[in-house]
Design a protein around this motif. Structure first.
Motif, short mmCIF file in Angstrom:
data_model
loop_
_atom_site.label_atom_id
_atom_site.label_comp_id
_atom_site.label_asym_id
_atom_site.label_seq_id
_atom_site.Cartn_x
_atom_site.Cartn_y
_atom_site.Cartn_z
N HIS A 9 62.89 -2.20 4.96
CA HIS A 9 62.05 -1.28 4.20
C HIS A 9 62.09 -1.66 2.73
CE1 HIS A 9 61.29 1.79 7.35
NE2 HIS A 9 62.41 1.31 7.85
N ALA A 10 60.91 -1.79 2.11
CA ALA A 10 60.84 -2.07 0.68
C ALA A 10 60.53 -0.80 -0.10
CB ALA A 10 59.76 -3.12 0.41
N ASP A 11 60.04 0.23 0.62
CA ASP A 11 59.66 1.49 -0.01
C ASP A 11 60.49 2.61 0.57
OD1 ASP A 11 57.22 0.37 -1.36
OD2 ASP A 11 56.72 -0.02 0.75
N VAL A 12 60.73 3.62 -0.25
CA VAL A 12 61.46 4.78 0.24
C VAL A 12 60.81 6.03 -0.33
CG1 VAL A 12 63.15 4.74 -1.66
CG2 VAL A 12 63.78 5.81 0.49
N THR A 13 60.72 7.06 0.51
CA THR A 13 60.24 8.36 0.06
C THR A 13 61.46 9.21 -0.25
OG1 THR A 13 58.32 8.17 1.53
CG2 THR A 13 58.85 10.37 0.67
N LEU A 14 61.57 9.62 -1.50
CA LEU A 14 62.72 10.40 -1.94
C LEU A 14 62.33 11.88 -1.94
CD1 LEU A 14 65.52 10.76 -3.33
CD2 LEU A 14 64.37 10.28 -5.51
N VAL A 15 63.01 12.66 -1.10
CA VAL A 15 62.72 14.09 -1.01
C VAL A 15 63.86 14.83 -1.69
CG1 VAL A 15 62.24 16.03 0.53
CG2 VAL A 15 61.50 13.71 1.16
N ALA A 16 63.66 15.27 -2.90
CA ALA A 16 64.74 15.86 -3.68
C ALA A 16 64.16 16.66 -4.83
CB ALA A 16 65.66 14.77 -4.22
N SER A 17 65.01 17.49 -5.44
CA SER A 17 64.58 18.28 -6.59
C SER A 17 65.59 18.12 -7.73
CB SER A 17 64.48 19.77 -6.21
OG SER A 17 63.59 19.94 -5.13
N HIS B 151 58.40 9.85 -4.95
CA HIS B 151 59.16 11.10 -5.00
C HIS B 151 58.33 12.29 -4.51
CE1 HIS B 151 60.96 14.58 -7.51
NE2 HIS B 151 61.61 14.46 -6.38
N VAL B 152 58.94 13.09 -3.62
CA VAL B 152 58.32 14.34 -3.17
C VAL B 152 59.30 15.46 -3.45
CG1 VAL B 152 57.45 15.62 -1.16
CG2 VAL B 152 57.03 13.15 -1.35
N ASP B 153 58.83 16.54 -4.04
CA ASP B 153 59.72 17.66 -4.33
C ASP B 153 60.19 18.31 -3.02
OD1 ASP B 153 60.79 19.68 -6.38
OD2 ASP B 153 59.71 20.95 -4.95
N ALA B 154 61.51 18.54 -2.92
CA ALA B 154 62.09 19.04 -1.67
C ALA B 154 61.61 20.45 -1.34
CB ALA B 154 63.62 19.01 -1.75
N ASP B 155 61.48 21.30 -2.35
CA ASP B 155 60.99 22.66 -2.13
C ASP B 155 59.58 22.64 -1.55
OD1 ASP B 155 63.25 23.77 -3.16
OD2 ASP B 155 62.18 25.14 -4.51
N HIS B 156 58.76 21.80 -2.16
CA HIS B 156 57.38 21.70 -1.70
C HIS B 156 57.35 21.23 -0.24
CE1 HIS B 156 53.09 20.84 -1.69
NE2 HIS B 156 53.40 19.68 -1.14
N ALA B 157 58.19 20.24 0.08
CA ALA B 157 58.17 19.66 1.42
C ALA B 157 58.55 20.68 2.49
CB ALA B 157 59.12 18.45 1.49
N VAL B 158 59.60 21.46 2.26
CA VAL B 158 60.02 22.40 3.31
C VAL B 158 58.99 23.52 3.46
CG1 VAL B 158 61.47 24.00 1.94
CG2 VAL B 158 62.03 23.54 4.33
N ARG B 159 58.39 23.94 2.35
CA ARG B 159 57.39 25.01 2.41
C ARG B 159 56.15 24.53 3.16
NH1 ARG B 159 57.49 26.21 -3.20
NH2 ARG B 159 55.58 24.98 -3.34
N GLN B 160 55.79 23.30 2.89
CA GLN B 160 54.63 22.72 3.55
C GLN B 160 54.91 22.53 5.04
OE1 GLN B 160 51.79 22.39 2.29
NE2 GLN B 160 50.68 21.05 3.72
N GLY B 161 56.14 22.12 5.38
CA GLY B 161 56.50 21.94 6.79
C GLY B 161 56.46 23.27 7.53
#
Lengths: 316, 316
Positions: free
Chosen positions: A268-276, A296-306
């Motif tokens: 993997h050359a890319d990584v999605t970072l889920v954190a705040s 980077h994806v905000d962790a709060d946003h990710a769980v709410r969206q899930g």
């Protein structure tokens, strides 16, 4: 608008638009959102009543109190993810086995018997490999929230127990847990290194003690265990001061984590970072240091969206 | 003749043969021997009054109480190694810098002002390398006790803070500390893994959970951090039971230590293991697993012999 622990906010929008209540119930924290049919946040309520708290005080009273804070309309369906579904939680939501399609696991949500609403708890995910046994509860919902944009991606979710996950065409393929956050807490508070670490010191990603340690941990994670004592020895010998301790230990542990994970998931050359917050900054620095491209994806946003996507599949 | 904590034994030999009192004063334990001119042990006294205890209660009263138990003749010289010489100890014995000739450091012993005997504390050793800062106190005396038999040897000294040391022609060249024992204690008692570990469970070097974990840790120490959570996950998923937890964690940490050390000190086929009891058995198994030839020396014997040689160079 800043959000602190144990507070609630209600938007000015009419609560009549409300579609569901989404809850992220962790080991040591509770977060609930009143969501509109289009996923918009109508209200939010947070508190410290995680699973550990509720095991003795009960789960339903905590949920009911937050529903009042949210001004949630009666009988709205409630979807919960996280440790509330653990064996020692409210109602056990048995693990779904990996590999699994993320959009499928909502159908395995478990109903909570009660007299006032349709309450369901999402399952966690288990990797039943005797050579690499793993479990997660809560992170699977963040992963669902990332959406199905990329065909194949590596996801880094830092925390008390960091999770590294390989997603492929909407499937969770495999994952690994690194106890980085917990190790930092144990070593900085309860070990002989505690003498060398100021509790709650703030440091930036440009702190030399952090960067130097990051290089050590990331240059050779095999030796990270041999470097831990150096946090103290560096101060005894005058190379660093106590104010460097937290940055030094943090750099060693995060550096070791990202390179161990890089070796565990080499292609993997890319990584999605889920954190705040500041954790996101530290990990971004570390991931870039080992040559990964970071999204980077905000962790709060990710769980709410899930939670929203799962609720939508159940009740829309 | 078994020796337990806080007991003393006196041999039937006349105390008139006594040459010196040798003391190993650690962080959490005290051991003293009355030695004859030929090094023979005339009496022994042990207790839990390590440095941590003495910082509040004082050092001299503890020493005097043990001298009574040893029936030590008045005015006998007393040589001490270990944490009593730390900055927060009785009297600081400043570090000697590595590389250093082991037979030299006794001359750097520091006198303890007092009204009743010639009391000296041996210095520890510091590695003033900003990239690999290290300190030791007590182990240098065990190393002296190994004698000058082998031209070049790698020494493994397991413990709360394991030390790995390269000796060459009587010189201590370089060393590294691994916090293996402390990590085991922290993780098994204070982490989320505590749920998965029975305190004080006994296991042998043939325990499958130990051997499997040893292979994981030693096959890829880089990933040892990623394996820790597996101690708990293996039980949640039914692959292991709680009685396997201690062996599993022990295998991971010792496996990672021996292979990290093997990478840190690559050009050694033989290792001298300085350890006692069940720890010696576990490390022997781990060292052999990574292909090292093991020569075992009892740790108690080594420190006593080192104190004797140092005392001999000062007072014989």
């Amino acid at each position: 608008m800043s959000i602190s622990q144990d507070t609630s906010i209600a938007s000015t929008a009419a609560q009549g638009d409300a579609f569901c209540v989404a809850v992220d119930w962790g080991t040591s924290s509770f977060r609930a959102w009143l969501l509109a049919r289009d996923g918009k946040v109508l209200a939010e309520s947070r508190g410290p009543e995680g699973m550990t708290h509720c095991v003795t005080s009960g789960f339903e009273p905590v949920l009911r109190a937050h529903l009042v804070k949210l001004a949630a309309p009666a009988s709205l369906p409630i979807l919960i993810c996280g440790m509330a579904g653990a064996r020692q939680g409210w109602v056990e939501a048995p693990y779904v086995d990996a590999p699994t399609r993320l959009t499928d696991f909502a159908t395995r949500a478990v109903r909570v018997p009660n007299g006032f609403a349709d309450i369901r708890i999402l399952p966690g995910i288990a990797q039943r490999d005797p050579l690499a046994p793993e479990v997660m509860r809560g992170e699977e919902t963040q992963l669902l929230g990332l959406g199905a944009g990329v065909a194949r991606q590596l996801v880094c979710m830092p925390g008390t127990h960091s999770k590294w996950v390989v997603l492929e065409d909407g499937w969770l393929r495999r994952f690994a847990t690194l106890m980085t956050g917990e190790l930092f807490g144990l070593l900085s508070k309860h070990s002989t290194l505690a003498f060398a670490i100021e509790a709650d010191v703030k440091f930036g990603t440009d702190a030399p003690a952090f960067l130097n340690a990051l290089d050590k941990g990331a240059a050779d994670p095999c030796l990270a265990l041999s470097r831990l004592f150096g946090v103290r020895a560096a101060q005894l010998l005058g190379f660093e001061t106590r104010s460097d301790g937290a940055a030094h230990l943090s750099g060693l542990l995060i550096g070791a984590e990202v390179l161990a994970a890089r070796q565990n998931f080499p292609d993997h050359a890319d990584v999605t970072l889920v954190a705040s917050g500041s954790v996101a900054d530290l990990y971004r620095a570390a991931l870039q240091r080992v040559g990964l491209n970071v999204k980077h994806v905000d962790a709060d946003h990710a769980v709410r969206q899930g939670l929203y996507l799962a609720a939508h599949s159940l009740w829309a």
